[in-house]
Motif scaffolding. Structure first.
Motif, PDB file in Angstrom:
ATOM      1  N   PHE A 150      22.912   0.257  24.852  1.00 40.17           N
ATOM      2  CA  PHE A 150      22.344   0.723  23.244  1.00 40.17           C
ATOM      3  C   PHE A 150      21.582  -0.550  23.229  1.00 40.17           C
ATOM      4  O   PHE A 150      22.006  -1.518  22.749  1.00 40.17           O
ATOM      5  CB  PHE A 150      22.792   1.288  22.698  1.00 40.17           C
ATOM      6  CG  PHE A 150      23.578   2.536  22.580  1.00 40.17           C
ATOM      7  CD1 PHE A 150      24.680   2.876  23.388  1.00 40.17           C
ATOM      8  CD2 PHE A 150      23.047   3.720  21.789  1.00 40.17           C
ATOM      9  CE1 PHE A 150      25.536   4.045  24.077  1.00 40.17           C
ATOM     10  CE2 PHE A 150      23.759   4.822  22.852  1.00 40.17           C
ATOM     11  CZ  PHE A 150      24.711   5.431  23.502  1.00 40.17           C
ATOM     12  N   THR A 151      20.384  -0.466  22.673  1.00 34.48           N
ATOM     13  CA  THR A 151      19.551  -1.664  21.905  1.00 34.48           C
ATOM     14  C   THR A 151      19.372  -0.470  20.419  1.00 34.48           C
ATOM     15  O   THR A 151      19.192  -1.912  19.410  1.00 34.48           O
ATOM     16  CB  THR A 151      18.207  -1.818  22.781  1.00 34.48           C
ATOM     17  OG1 THR A 151      17.709  -0.317  22.581  1.00 34.48           O
ATOM     18  CG2 THR A 151      17.996  -1.808  24.170  1.00 34.48           C
ATOM     19  N   SER A 152      19.737   0.169  20.010  1.00 35.98           N
ATOM     20  CA  SER A 152      19.442   0.494  18.588  1.00 35.98           C
ATOM     21  C   SER A 152      20.204   1.703  18.408  1.00 35.98           C
ATOM     22  O   SER A 152      20.478   2.139  19.399  1.00 35.98           O
ATOM     23  CB  SER A 152      18.378   0.475  18.294  1.00 35.98           C
ATOM     24  OG  SER A 152      18.354   1.195  17.153  1.00 35.98           O
ATOM     25  N   VAL A 153      21.162   1.825  17.031  1.00 30.73           N
ATOM     26  CA  VAL A 153      21.802   2.651  17.058  1.00 30.73           C
ATOM     27  C   VAL A 153      21.458   4.132  16.748  1.00 30.73           C
ATOM     28  O   VAL A 153      21.733   5.024  17.159  1.00 30.73           O
ATOM     29  CB  VAL A 153      22.530   2.177  15.385  1.00 30.73           C
ATOM     30  CG1 VAL A 153      23.767   3.288  14.922  1.00 30.73           C
ATOM     31  CG2 VAL A 153      23.828   0.345  15.328  1.00 30.73           C
ATOM     32  N   ASP A 154      20.129   3.644  16.614  1.00 29.02           N
ATOM     33  CA  ASP A 154      19.471   4.923  16.352  1.00 29.02           C
ATOM     34  C   ASP A 154      19.520   5.915  17.330  1.00 29.02           C
ATOM     35  O   ASP A 154      18.987   7.764  17.841  1.00 29.02           O
ATOM     36  CB  ASP A 154      17.923   4.928  15.882  1.00 29.02           C
ATOM     37  CG  ASP A 154      17.772   4.419  14.686  1.00 29.02           C
ATOM     38  OD1 ASP A 154      16.485   3.637  13.880  1.00 29.02           O
ATOM     39  OD2 ASP A 154      18.464   4.945  13.810  1.00 29.02           O
ATOM     40  N   GLN A 155      20.048   4.871  18.544  1.00 26.95           N
ATOM     41  CA  GLN A 155      19.716   5.852  19.793  1.00 26.95           C
ATOM     42  C   GLN A 155      21.014   6.772  19.831  1.00 26.95           C
ATOM     43  O   GLN A 155      21.091   7.744  20.333  1.00 26.95           O
ATOM     44  CB  GLN A 155      19.224   5.006  21.277  1.00 26.95           C
ATOM     45  CG  GLN A 155      18.170   4.162  21.632  1.00 26.95           C
ATOM     46  CD  GLN A 155      18.380   3.327  22.020  1.00 26.95           C
ATOM     47  OE1 GLN A 155      19.148   1.864  22.387  1.00 26.95           O
ATOM     48  NE2 GLN A 155      17.503   3.785  23.001  1.00 26.95           N
TER      49      GLN A 155
END
Length: 222
Positions: A196-201
């Protein structure tokens, strides 16, 4: 000088034979001869039977030793460690390595670093521990707690957040509205798509909608 009568050997064995007729003496002589022959034959059979049995035992014993000497030596299974490699590697998943292997070996077994990987984020010289989870980070991603000691830490990182790229099922289940099935989907997503590079994923994980995400957003980090 008158000749002395010859001594009859049959008469010496049986005085009554002196008085018996010629036929009786012949019969007695034949019986004596047969008795002597029977004793001789019995002795020969006993000797040959004992020698043959001993030879058979020797041959059987020798054959057993020959068979034992040709048996191939058993080979003990070589010890190994099983490591779960995640993050920025080409083929995330389980890798089995020989005992004494290091992080660099696990990364190589997982296909090597991806273009997004931060090689400085892992200690490539660290010895591996059986059953550990190794996460290769991307630049800017915090080092998972497991990296420092070689074994997984308890729920939550040092910052109090659950890190999506290093958390196991048990740790993910500490989050609100995340059960075993949804925790497994989060792990499956990162194994299939990389870290994951962002929590939004999290919104890309099946079963996580806006309502669930709203309860997770402030509790997790990549």
């Amino acid at each position: 000088m008158p000749a002395r009568d010859a001594v009859d050997p049959l008469a010496a064995l049986d005085p009554s034979a002196r008085r018996a007729g010629p036929r009786v003496r012949v019969a007695v002589g034949a019986a004596v001869v047969l008795f002597v022959l029977a004793v001789a034959v019995a002795a020969l059979l006993s000797f040959s039977g004992g020698g043959g049995g001993e030879q058979a035992r020797i041959e059987a014993s020798g054959a057993g030793r020959a068979d034992a000497s040709t048996d191939p030596p058993s080979q003990a299974a070589s010890p190994s460690v099983l490591v779960h490699v995640l993050g920025a590697v080409a083929r995330p998943g389980l890798v089995e390595l020989a005992t004494g292997a290091r992080v660099v070996d696990a990364v190589a077994a997982a296909g090597g670093f991806t273009a997004e990987a931060d090689p400085a984020g892992v200690n490539l010289a660290r010895p591996l521990v059986d059953g550990e989870q190794l996460v290769v980070p991307v630049p800017g991603q915090a080092q998972p707690p497991a990296e420092a000691g070689g074994v997984a830490s308890g729920p939550g990182g040092a910052d109090g957040l659950v890190h999506l790229n290093s958390a196991g099922i048990t740790e993910l289940e500490t989050l609100p509205r995340i059960g075993p099935a949804l925790a497994q989907r989060i792990i499956d997503w990162r194994e299939a798509n990389g870290p994951f590079t962002s929590v939004d994923q999290l919104l890309d994980v099946a079963g996580i909608g806006d309502a669930v995400f709203a309860g997770l957003e402030q509790l997790v980090a990549p």
